[in-house]
Scaffold this motif. Structure first.
Motif, PDB file in Angstrom:
ATOM      1  N   TYR A  77     -38.471  43.646 -67.406  1.00  0.00           N
ATOM      2  CA  TYR A  77     -38.858  44.057 -66.061  1.00  0.00           C
ATOM      3  C   TYR A  77     -40.302  43.615 -65.854  1.00  0.00           C
ATOM      4  CZ  TYR A  77     -34.778  46.993 -66.731  1.00  0.00           C
ATOM      5  OH  TYR A  77     -33.511  47.430 -66.995  1.00  0.00           O
ATOM      6  N   LEU A  78     -40.545  42.880 -64.777  1.00  0.00           N
ATOM      7  CA  LEU A  78     -41.873  42.359 -64.475  1.00  0.00           C
ATOM      8  C   LEU A  78     -42.382  42.924 -63.154  1.00  0.00           C
ATOM      9  CD1 LEU A  78     -41.101  38.654 -65.361  1.00  0.00           C
ATOM     10  CD2 LEU A  78     -42.649  40.159 -66.627  1.00  0.00           C
ATOM     11  N   ALA A  79     -43.683  43.131 -63.076  1.00  0.00           N
ATOM     12  CA  ALA A  79     -44.288  43.593 -61.825  1.00  0.00           C
ATOM     13  C   ALA A  79     -44.222  42.510 -60.756  1.00  0.00           C
ATOM     14  CB  ALA A  79     -45.731  44.027 -62.069  1.00  0.00           C
ATOM     15  N   ASP A  80     -44.105  41.239 -61.172  1.00  0.00           N
ATOM     16  CA  ASP A  80     -44.045  40.119 -60.226  1.00  0.00           C
ATOM     17  C   ASP A  80     -43.461  38.919 -60.963  1.00  0.00           C
ATOM     18  OD1 ASP A  80     -45.282  37.605 -58.868  1.00  0.00           O
ATOM     19  OD2 ASP A  80     -45.672  39.233 -57.440  1.00  0.00           O
ATOM     20  N   MET A  81     -42.619  38.130 -60.311  1.00  0.00           N
ATOM     21  CA  MET A  81     -42.011  36.974 -60.978  1.00  0.00           C
ATOM     22  C   MET A  81     -43.025  35.890 -61.317  1.00  0.00           C
ATOM     23  SD  MET A  81     -39.037  37.615 -61.915  1.00  0.00           S
ATOM     24  CE  MET A  81     -38.288  36.068 -62.417  1.00  0.00           C
ATOM     25  N   SER A  82     -44.203  35.922 -60.722  1.00  0.00           N
ATOM     26  CA  SER A  82     -45.234  34.950 -61.096  1.00  0.00           C
ATOM     27  C   SER A  82     -45.683  35.162 -62.546  1.00  0.00           C
ATOM     28  CB  SER A  82     -46.436  35.060 -60.151  1.00  0.00           C
ATOM     29  OG  SER A  82     -47.105  36.293 -60.340  1.00  0.00           O
ATOM     30  N   LEU A  83     -45.340  36.301 -63.135  1.00  0.00           N
ATOM     31  CA  LEU A  83     -45.690  36.615 -64.516  1.00  0.00           C
ATOM     32  C   LEU A  83     -44.658  36.090 -65.515  1.00  0.00           C
ATOM     33  CD1 LEU A  83     -46.745  40.319 -63.872  1.00  0.00           C
ATOM     34  CD2 LEU A  83     -48.254  38.334 -64.108  1.00  0.00           C
ATOM     35  N   PHE A  84     -43.557  35.528 -65.008  1.00  0.00           N
ATOM     36  CA  PHE A  84     -42.460  35.121 -65.878  1.00  0.00           C
ATOM     37  C   PHE A  84     -42.881  34.079 -66.914  1.00  0.00           C
ATOM     38  CE2 PHE A  84     -38.883  32.572 -67.197  1.00  0.00           C
ATOM     39  CZ  PHE A  84     -37.957  33.537 -67.576  1.00  0.00           C
ATOM     40  N   ALA A  85     -43.524  33.013 -66.502  1.00  0.00           N
ATOM     41  CA  ALA A  85     -43.867  31.924 -67.428  1.00  0.00           C
ATOM     42  C   ALA A  85     -44.778  32.396 -68.566  1.00  0.00           C
ATOM     43  CB  ALA A  85     -44.470  30.741 -66.683  1.00  0.00           C
ATOM     44  N   PRO A  86     -45.869  33.114 -68.280  1.00  0.00           N
ATOM     45  CA  PRO A  86     -46.697  33.568 -69.405  1.00  0.00           C
ATOM     46  C   PRO A  86     -45.989  34.597 -70.288  1.00  0.00           C
ATOM     47  CG  PRO A  86     -47.645  34.293 -67.310  1.00  0.00           C
ATOM     48  CD  PRO A  86     -46.515  33.376 -66.987  1.00  0.00           C
ATOM     49  N   MET A  87     -45.169  35.467 -69.693  1.00  0.00           N
ATOM     50  CA  MET A  87     -44.381  36.395 -70.498  1.00  0.00           C
ATOM     51  C   MET A  87     -43.438  35.610 -71.396  1.00  0.00           C
ATOM     52  SD  MET A  87     -41.007  37.531 -70.843  1.00  0.00           S
ATOM     53  CE  MET A  87     -40.277  37.016 -69.306  1.00  0.00           C
ATOM     54  N   ASN A  88     -42.787  34.600 -70.829  1.00  0.00           N
ATOM     55  CA  ASN A  88     -41.805  33.813 -71.562  1.00  0.00           C
ATOM     56  C   ASN A  88     -42.438  33.077 -72.742  1.00  0.00           C
ATOM     57  OD1 ASN A  88     -38.976  33.062 -71.573  1.00  0.00           O
ATOM     58  ND2 ASN A  88     -39.709  30.979 -71.202  1.00  0.00           N
ATOM     59  N   GLY A  89     -43.679  32.646 -72.606  1.00  0.00           N
ATOM     60  CA  GLY A  89     -44.367  31.988 -73.703  1.00  0.00           C
ATOM     61  C   GLY A  89     -44.525  32.903 -74.913  1.00  0.00           C
ATOM     62  N   VAL A  90     -44.910  34.144 -74.670  1.00  0.00           N
ATOM     63  CA  VAL A  90     -45.041  35.127 -75.751  1.00  0.00           C
ATOM     64  C   VAL A  90     -43.661  35.455 -76.312  1.00  0.00           C
ATOM     65  CG1 VAL A  90     -45.744  37.490 -76.333  1.00  0.00           C
ATOM     66  CG2 VAL A  90     -47.155  36.095 -74.793  1.00  0.00           C
ATOM     67  N   TYR A  91     -42.707  35.677 -75.442  1.00  0.00           N
ATOM     68  CA  TYR A  91     -41.336  36.013 -75.833  1.00  0.00           C
ATOM     69  C   TYR A  91     -40.775  34.936 -76.759  1.00  0.00           C
ATOM     70  CZ  TYR A  91     -36.402  37.308 -74.969  1.00  0.00           C
ATOM     71  OH  TYR A  91     -35.089  37.687 -75.093  1.00  0.00           O
ATOM     72  N   GLU A  92     -40.952  33.679 -76.370  1.00  0.00           N
ATOM     73  CA  GLU A  92     -40.421  32.565 -77.164  1.00  0.00           C
ATOM     74  C   GLU A  92     -41.072  32.508 -78.549  1.00  0.00           C
ATOM     75  OE1 GLU A  92     -39.458  27.848 -76.591  1.00  0.00           O
ATOM     76  OE2 GLU A  92     -41.155  28.691 -75.507  1.00  0.00           O
ATOM     77  N   ARG A  93     -42.325  32.887 -78.637  1.00  0.00           N
ATOM     78  CA  ARG A  93     -43.039  32.883 -79.912  1.00  0.00           C
ATOM     79  C   ARG A  93     -42.571  34.011 -80.831  1.00  0.00           C
ATOM     80  NH1 ARG A  93     -47.639  35.510 -80.785  1.00  0.00           N
ATOM     81  NH2 ARG A  93     -48.248  35.580 -78.586  1.00  0.00           N
TER      82      ARG A  93
END
Length: 124
Positions: A77-93
């Motif tokens: 759950y994200l406060a805004d979809m603009s946060l998806f890419a940076p979240m995804n970078g951490v998630y992928e790591r």
């Protein structure tokens, strides 16, 4: 039969719910905000908040005798979809292939004005 999973290494539940429940070989982990259990504070920024949310998930899974590699499904759950890419970078790591199935949603607001909340289902 269900079993409650609880650890002081993750933030305590702030309502009538469990940190996690184990049933039929699955561990259902409640959504984890990016709260540091030692300080009660949230780090700043989506990357640090994603790391803290997943550290909290990991602590709960450790209590159940599991790791992030046992996760089969996540919901972010994200406060805004603009946060998806940076979240995804951490998630992928922090996750390894084969990656868990995942859903991600932008929501109007998260508790305590967090930028991210992550819940998971893990299997034995």
């Amino acid at each position: 039969m269900k079993k409650q999973i609880s650890t002081q290494a993750a933030p305590a539940a702030i309502g009538p719910y469990s940190q996690a429940i184990e049933a039929n070989g699955f561990v259902y982990c409640s959504g984890q905000l990016p709260i540091d259990p030692a300080t009660g504070e949230m780090p700043e920024g989506i990357e640090a908040q994603t790391e803290q949310s997943l550290a909290n998930v990991s602590a709960i899974l450790t209590e159940a005798g599991l790791t992030l590699s046992d996760v089969v499904k996540t919901t972010v759950y994200l406060a805004d979809m603009s946060l998806f890419a940076p979240m995804n970078g951490v998630y992928e790591r922090l996750f390894e292939a084969p990656y868990p199935a995942r859903s991600a949603y932008a929501v109007k607001e998260l508790p305590k004005q967090a930028l991210v909340e992550i819940e998971v289902i893990a299997a034995r």
